[in-house]
Design an enzyme around this catalytic site. Structure first.
Site, PDB file in Angstrom:
ATOM      1  N   ARG A 115       0.864  -1.185   0.000  1.00 24.58           N
ATOM      2  CA  ARG A 115       0.000   0.000   0.000  1.00 24.58           C
ATOM      3  C   ARG A 115       0.898   1.231   0.000  1.00 24.58           C
ATOM      4  O   ARG A 115       1.693   1.416   0.923  1.00 24.58           O
ATOM      5  CB  ARG A 115      -0.919  -0.030   1.237  1.00 24.58           C
ATOM      6  CG  ARG A 115      -1.763   1.207   1.351  1.00 24.58           C
ATOM      7  CD  ARG A 115      -2.773   1.161   2.507  1.00 24.58           C
ATOM      8  NE  ARG A 115      -3.388   2.473   2.579  1.00 24.58           N
ATOM      9  CZ  ARG A 115      -3.429   3.259   3.646  1.00 24.58           C
ATOM     10  NH1 ARG A 115      -2.958   2.836   4.810  1.00 24.58           N
ATOM     11  NH2 ARG A 115      -3.967   4.457   3.574  1.00 24.58           N
ATOM     12  N   HIS A 159      -3.154  10.887   1.034  1.00 28.20           N
ATOM     13  CA  HIS A 159      -2.549  10.655   2.344  1.00 28.20           C
ATOM     14  C   HIS A 159      -1.979  11.998   2.805  1.00 28.20           C
ATOM     15  O   HIS A 159      -0.778  12.138   3.059  1.00 28.20           O
ATOM     16  CB  HIS A 159      -1.500   9.549   2.277  1.00 28.20           C
ATOM     17  CG  HIS A 159      -1.250   8.858   3.585  1.00 28.20           C
ATOM     18  ND1 HIS A 159      -1.367   7.494   3.760  1.00 28.20           N
ATOM     19  CD2 HIS A 159      -0.885   9.329   4.803  1.00 28.20           C
ATOM     20  CE1 HIS A 159      -1.062   7.172   5.017  1.00 28.20           C
ATOM     21  NE2 HIS A 159      -0.759   8.276   5.671  1.00 28.20           N
ATOM     22  N   GLU A 205      -7.427   8.268   6.698  1.00 31.95           N
ATOM     23  CA  GLU A 205      -7.620   8.825   8.050  1.00 31.95           C
ATOM     24  C   GLU A 205      -8.234  10.228   8.077  1.00 31.95           C
ATOM     25  O   GLU A 205      -7.626  11.185   8.561  1.00 31.95           O
ATOM     26  CB  GLU A 205      -6.305   8.795   8.836  1.00 31.95           C
ATOM     27  CG  GLU A 205      -5.837   7.391   9.147  1.00 31.95           C
ATOM     28  CD  GLU A 205      -4.830   7.320  10.293  1.00 31.95           C
ATOM     29  OE1 GLU A 205      -4.449   8.382  10.830  1.00 31.95           O
ATOM     30  OE2 GLU A 205      -4.461   6.184  10.668  1.00 31.95           O
ATOM     31  N   ASN A 333      -7.567   1.425   9.808  1.00 33.19           N
ATOM     32  CA  ASN A 333      -6.250   1.603  10.421  1.00 33.19           C
ATOM     33  C   ASN A 333      -6.431   1.374  11.919  1.00 33.19           C
ATOM     34  O   ASN A 333      -7.196   2.092  12.566  1.00 33.19           O
ATOM     35  CB  ASN A 333      -5.713   3.014  10.173  1.00 33.19           C
ATOM     36  CG  ASN A 333      -5.359   3.255   8.705  1.00 33.19           C
ATOM     37  OD1 ASN A 333      -5.553   2.393   7.863  1.00 33.19           O
ATOM     38  ND2 ASN A 333      -4.826   4.425   8.423  1.00 33.19           N
ATOM     39  N   TYR A 335      -4.654   0.861  15.575  1.00 34.35           N
ATOM     40  CA  TYR A 335      -3.475   0.987  16.440  1.00 34.35           C
ATOM     41  C   TYR A 335      -3.867   0.779  17.907  1.00 34.35           C
ATOM     42  O   TYR A 335      -3.643  -0.272  18.475  1.00 34.35           O
ATOM     43  CB  TYR A 335      -2.807   2.363  16.242  1.00 34.35           C
ATOM     44  CG  TYR A 335      -2.097   2.537  14.916  1.00 34.35           C
ATOM     45  CD1 TYR A 335      -0.773   2.150  14.748  1.00 34.35           C
ATOM     46  CD2 TYR A 335      -2.755   3.099  13.823  1.00 34.35           C
ATOM     47  CE1 TYR A 335      -0.113   2.317  13.526  1.00 34.35           C
ATOM     48  CE2 TYR A 335      -2.103   3.271  12.600  1.00 34.35           C
ATOM     49  CZ  TYR A 335      -0.780   2.878  12.463  1.00 34.35           C
ATOM     50  OH  TYR A 335      -0.137   3.038  11.264  1.00 34.35           O
ATOM     51  N   GLU A 394      -3.719  -0.331   8.074  1.00 29.77           N
ATOM     52  CA  GLU A 394      -2.501  -0.016   8.837  1.00 29.77           C
ATOM     53  C   GLU A 394      -2.595  -0.663  10.213  1.00 29.77           C
ATOM     54  O   GLU A 394      -3.653  -0.675  10.835  1.00 29.77           O
ATOM     55  CB  GLU A 394      -2.315   1.494   9.066  1.00 29.77           C
ATOM     56  CG  GLU A 394      -1.843   2.258   7.865  1.00 29.77           C
ATOM     57  CD  GLU A 394      -1.643   3.741   8.140  1.00 29.77           C
ATOM     58  OE1 GLU A 394      -1.327   4.119   9.295  1.00 29.77           O
ATOM     59  OE2 GLU A 394      -1.809   4.521   7.192  1.00 29.77           O
TER      60      GLU A 394
HETATM   61  C1  BG6 Z   1      -1.330   6.841  10.829  1.00 29.12           C
HETATM   62  C2  BG6 Z   1      -0.985   7.393   9.484  1.00 29.12           C
HETATM   63  O1  BG6 Z   1      -1.893   7.877  11.530  1.00 29.12           O
HETATM   64  O2  BG6 Z   1      -0.334   6.337  11.662  1.00 29.12           O
HETATM   65  C3  BG6 Z   1       0.448   7.198   9.102  1.00 29.12           C
HETATM   66  O3  BG6 Z   1      -1.855   6.982   8.466  1.00 29.12           O
HETATM   67  C4  BG6 Z   1       1.313   7.468  10.295  1.00 29.12           C
HETATM   68  O4  BG6 Z   1       0.741   8.056   8.026  1.00 29.12           O
HETATM   69  C5  BG6 Z   1       1.046   6.449  11.396  1.00 29.12           C
HETATM   70  O5  BG6 Z   1       2.652   7.467   9.957  1.00 29.12           O
HETATM   71  C6  BG6 Z   1       1.788   6.752  12.700  1.00 29.12           C
HETATM   72  O6  BG6 Z   1       1.359   7.986  13.190  1.00 29.12           O
HETATM   73  P1  BG6 Z   1       2.311   9.081  13.883  1.00 29.12           P
HETATM   74  O7  BG6 Z   1       1.411  10.248  14.159  1.00 29.12           O
HETATM   75  O8  BG6 Z   1       2.838   8.493  15.127  1.00 29.12           O
HETATM   76  O9  BG6 Z   1       3.365   9.431  12.905  1.00 29.12           O
END
Ligand code: BG6
Length: 489
Positions: A115, A159, A205, A333, A335, A394
């Site tokens: 991607r 992006h 995002e 995405n 996290y 992601e």
């Molecule tokens: C996501 C983005 O927010 O997480 C990415 O789509 C980014 O581009 C990644 O690099 C990590 O976020 P950050 O804010 O810690 O750089």
């Protein structure tokens, strides 16, 4: 300054977190919500797509080459005080010139998908008007290289690197003219590249760049708009997404697959009971009302509109129809867990619990550790909305990634994070949740926006002086996962 703003604050500051939240006691029901023991042996479904991800501004560099226009991130990163380490991405990973080596890195992982994003200002330097004749040449080369190595390209159109002139002329996404310009760009790219790119993510995002960029002044373009204007920006992005879907359908090859890549507001039941799971479903819909829900349901929820009141976005029924144009997949995405919820007797039926100060996080302080996010978020999304294909567009973590005296990078914390999240993702797929692929963020360390090069998310370590790439231990871990189509639990 940076520490004060973490993405866990996004819902609160975007005006959603107070939505009907009450102080009623947590639900105490005790029935498990799903049958136990369904988890298979750690294997993912056949044909599961394993990939990695990057984005244009974060890796390409070459910002003044081949007719590329300026983007809002060029301006922002060159503004003193905006980037933690005072860097910018003028050179970044120099991927623009080193793409062959980087495709080789993907190949070494055994990954079958990649991607990446296309830089709008390379294609239309002014955002609209004449296309740059050389604007897609780099992506042509990249695609050919990927396909020659049997790696399936997934392209993201936006992006965050908006052409600066659209910001200057019309306030960027504050104007629906930007939504239309985005659709023209999307149609142009689809016409030129959809012979080789069969899957296109529209916008990456929205939940971040709208709030961080237009609401809190943390990301480009660095504005702090009042709530009504911010809601309008978000609406214009949703409209841009819908118009882009239509333009890609009109201009691209038949069968081109399209969807957003969204940092969904991640809602999880604090304790797995039927009542709390139901509450998490309600929360998923309401706390994503401004983007994912309107795309997938074709309406703003009454709760969202009531809460926004006079600050609600202005929209027409025709726009809602465009916004909810049928899509082929949803990219999530994933996290950190953002909202642990329990059932509530009060409308809208959920209560968000506060995080204790001792809740653990990874190297980035916003990145709280909640492996079950990778289970609940896709499961709830597939329950709340009519989605039959989800990609985890992601997932990954930063780590300090020091080079040991023997030259290796023993990023055991990243491996721990990935192993646990993937285990939970496998749990979801084993229960039939339609997750079809996973893109690890990131292939290699890169320019991490406001953190500059201080935060490292890569499977490959990049030395930003020499630009050499070195595999971390996590690259072996991921190679093993891909080779076995299973997580080593
Ligand atoms: C996501 C983005 O927010 O997480 C990415 O789509 C980014 O581009 C990644 O690099 C990590 O976020 P950050 O804010 O810690 O750089």
């Amino acid at each position: 300054m940076l520490g004060r703003f973490s993405r866990r604050h996004f819902a609160k500051l975007a005006g959603f977190s107070a939505l009907g939240l009450t102080t009623s006691a947590a639900s105490q029901d005790s029935q498990p919500s799903h049958a136990a023991g369904q988890q298979a042996s750690g294997h993912f479904p056949d044909g599961f797509v394993w990939g990695t991800a990057t984005s244009a501004y974060q890796v390409e560099g070459a910002v003044n080459e081949d007719g590329r226009g300026r983007s809002i991130w060029d301006t922002f990163s060159h503004t003193p005080g905006k980037i933690a380490d005072h860097s910018n991405a003028d050179r970044a990973n120099d991927h623009y010139h080193r793409y062959k080596e980087d495709v080789g890195l993907i190949k070494q992982l055994g990954a079958k998908a990649y991607r990446f994003s296309i830089a709008w200002p390379r294609v239309f330097p002014e955002g609209t008007g004449p296309a740059n004749p050389k604007g897609l040449d780099f992506y042509d080369r990249l695609l050919d290289e990927l396909l020659a190595d049997g790696i399936e390209p997934f392209a993201t159109l936006y992006h965050w690197d908006l052409p600066q002139s659209l910001q200057d002329k019309q306030g960027g996404w504050q104007s629906s003219d930007t939504s239309k310009a985005f659709a023209d760009y999307a149609g142009y790219v689809a016409k030129r590249l959809s012979d080789r790119v069969r899957s296109i993510f529209t916008v990456n995002e929205t939940g971040r760049f709208v709030n961080f960029g237009y609401g809190w002044g943390i990301d480009a373009p660095g504005l702090k708009l009042p709530t009504a204007a911010l809601n309008q920006v978000r609406h214009n992005v949703a409209l841009g997404h819908g118009l882009a879907v239509q333009a890609i359908r009109a201009e691209g090859r038949a069968g081109t697959r399209i969807g957003p890549a969204e940092n969904i507001a991640a809602c999880l039941p604090a304790v797995d009971t039927p009542g709390n799971v139901r509450a998490a479903e309600i929360a998923t819909r309401e706390l994503n009302a401004g983007f994912l829900n309107v795309i997938l349901e074709g309406q703003y929820t009454p709760g969202f509109l009531d809460y926004a009141g006079k600050d609600a976005p202005k929209f027409t029924a025709a726009e809602l129809k465009i916004i909810s144009s049928p899509i082929d997949f949803v990219g999530l995405n994933i996290y950190a867990p953002q909202f642990y919820v329990v059932a509530s007797d009060h409308a809208p039926g959920f209560e968000v619990l506060p995080f204790p100060a001792s809740f653990p996080h990874m190297n980035s302080d916003w990145l709280r550790i909640g492996p079950e996010t990778a289970y609940w978020v896709p499961r709830l999304a597939a329950k709340v909305w009519p989605i039959n294909t989800i990609y985890i567009s992601e997932n990954g973590t930063s780590a300090d990634d020091k080079v040991a005296s023997d030259g290796n990078i023993y990023d055991l914390d990243r491996i721990m994070y990935l192993r646990n999240y993937l285990t939970q993702l496998q749990r979801a797929t084993s229960e039939g949740v339609p997750v079809r692929g996973y893109f690890l963020w990131s292939l290699m360390d890169n320019f991490e926006w406001i953190y500059g090069f201080e935060k490292r998310f890569g499977l490959y370590r990049v030395d930003f002086d020499t630009l050499s790439r070195t595999p971390k231990l996590s690259a072996s871990f991921y190679r093993n996962v891909i080779a076995n189509n299973a997580v080593d639990i």
